[in-house]
Design a protein around this motif. Structure first.
Motif, PDB file in Angstrom:
ATOM      1  N   ASP A  63      -5.936  -3.599  -1.625  1.00 52.28           N
ATOM      2  CA  ASP A  63      -5.049  -4.434  -0.820  1.00 52.28           C
ATOM      3  C   ASP A  63      -5.704  -5.805  -0.745  1.00 52.28           C
ATOM      4  OD1 ASP A  63      -3.664  -5.811   1.197  1.00 52.28           O
ATOM      5  OD2 ASP A  63      -3.117  -3.938   2.189  1.00 52.28           O
TER       6      ASP A  63
ATOM      7  N   PHE B  83     -10.296   3.187  -1.972  1.00 54.34           N
ATOM      8  CA  PHE B  83      -9.334   2.392  -1.225  1.00 54.34           C
ATOM      9  C   PHE B  83     -10.031   1.157  -0.651  1.00 54.34           C
ATOM     10  CE2 PHE B  83      -6.549   1.419   2.390  1.00 54.34           C
ATOM     11  CZ  PHE B  83      -5.337   1.389   1.731  1.00 54.34           C
TER      12      PHE B  83
ATOM     13  N   ASP C 230      -9.552  -2.376   1.265  1.00 53.84           N
ATOM     14  CA  ASP C 230      -8.523  -2.942   2.143  1.00 53.84           C
ATOM     15  C   ASP C 230      -9.244  -3.499   3.370  1.00 53.84           C
ATOM     16  OD1 ASP C 230      -6.250  -3.206   3.968  1.00 53.84           O
ATOM     17  OD2 ASP C 230      -5.194  -1.698   2.803  1.00 53.84           O
TER      18      ASP C 230
ATOM     19  N   CYS D 275       0.806  -1.223   0.000  1.00 51.33           N
ATOM     20  CA  CYS D 275       0.000   0.000   0.000  1.00 51.33           C
ATOM     21  C   CYS D 275       0.838   1.272   0.000  1.00 51.33           C
ATOM     22  CB  CYS D 275      -0.964   0.005   1.183  1.00 51.33           C
ATOM     23  SG  CYS D 275      -2.339  -1.141   0.939  1.00 51.33           S
TER      24      CYS D 275
ATOM     25  N   ASP E 117      -5.476   1.881   6.834  1.00 48.45           N
ATOM     26  CA  ASP E 117      -4.214   2.527   6.438  1.00 48.45           C
ATOM     27  C   ASP E 117      -4.324   4.032   6.603  1.00 48.45           C
ATOM     28  OD1 ASP E 117      -3.595  -0.086   5.838  1.00 48.45           O
ATOM     29  OD2 ASP E 117      -2.953   0.300   3.783  1.00 48.45           O
TER      30      ASP E 117
HETATM   31 MN   LIG Z   1      -3.115  -1.924   3.160  1.00 50.36          MN
END
Ligand SMILES: [Mn+2]
Length: 296
Positions: A224, A120, A122, A94, A126
């Motif tokens: 991710d 994003f 995931d 990432c 993050d």
């Molecule tokens: Mn990540």
């Protein structure tokens, strides 16, 4: 669709370590040939490479910063050369977020920078800063860095000259948020759909996408792979209980691809060297092929 694949193998641990083995692992499975079989025009993959001297300079963060800067330059060059191409990133982890966004933001045809948005996806947010992070791990901070919250004057933001604002970021997944991180996401008013909502892709995308794409010249979807269920995909990212199948992820991503100005998709954190039976690779491949099958 014309697709330009980028491979990027750098983590703070060096080249071809941890998730850095994922890009080559996916190429070896024949992913690009399978995309061609779907009717895409797939160009030769471009590998982001530092010189031996640059690779050997001291410090993991320093390496991540240099490599990320090179990634941003690569994305910018691709946009200059193939303005209409879709960029498919096969990336190490990432920390590559700011490099991808920076390359999409960099002025190419105009003197002003492009407006860029981030989806994003995931298991984690993050979104920690050095102040909130329980672990101090850089890998828990890349979205906060892209948003200018953490280390924002630091070289780690790579080529991303202007940080993203809250309405430029949406999040999906997040089954494993730290307490202070969750509070920061809520306080900063970032739109988020939880993993269970991703099982209804149309509704989830309708919550995330219209307001996001309306603001942007280009939207980048960053995945991710720890969003996948570690029972099915044990060699993806930092395992935590729960998660989606490759098919469920693919159905969600495919829905995102129906929105305008989605210019790029990347997957990160595939530890190909740990994927002895190829199960994880198969789940990832299924997700990518499903995501792009409708965009030919
Ligand atoms: Mn990540």
């Amino acid at each position: 669709m014309q697709i330009v694949p980028i491979t990027f193998a750098y983590t703070t641990h060096g080249r071809d370590k941890v998730g850095g083995t994922g890009p080559q692992g996916l190429l070896k499975r024949g992913l690009l040939r399978k995309l061609e079989a779907q009717g895409h025009q797939v160009l030769a993959p471009i590998d982001v490479k530092l010189t031996g001297e640059e690779e050997n300079q001291y410090g993991g963060w320093h390496l991540a910063a240099r490599a990320g800067g090179r990634l941003a330059d690569t994305v910018k060059d691709i946009r200059r050369q193939w303005p209409d191409a879709f960029i498919l990133g096969l990336l190490a982890d990432c920390n590559a977020v700011s490099g991808m966004l920076g390359g999409l933001q960099a002025p190419v045809e105009h003197v002003w920078p492009a407006r860029v948005g981030l989806v994003f996806v995931d298991a984690h947010g993050d979104y920690n800063t050095p102040d909130t992070s329980p672990s101090g791990m850089l890998g828990g901070m890349p979205v906060a860095i892209a948003a200018g919250k953490a280390l924002c004057d630091h070289r780690l933001r790579h080529g991303l000259r202007y940080p993203l604002q809250s309405p430029d970021i949406v999040m999906a997944g997040m089954r494993d948020l730290d307490e202070q991180e969750a509070r920061a996401i809520a306080e900063d008013d970032i739109t988020l759909v939880r993993e269970e909502d991703m099982l209804e892709p149309k509704a989830a995308a309708a919550r995330l996408m219209p307001q996001l794409v309306a603001r942007q010249d280009a939207v980048y979807v960053h995945v991710d792979l720890d969003i996948l269920d570690p029972q099915r995909a044990p060699a993806a990212g930092l395992p935590s209980d729960g998660g989606l199948s490759g098919q469920q992820l693919g159905a969600f991503l495919k829905e995102l691809m129906t929105y305008p100005r989605v210019r790029s998709l990347a997957v990160v954190s595939y530890r190909a060297h740990d994927d002895h039976d190829g199960r994880t690779g198969a789940e990832i491949e299924e997700a990518i092929l499903m995501a792009l099958e409708g965009s030919v």
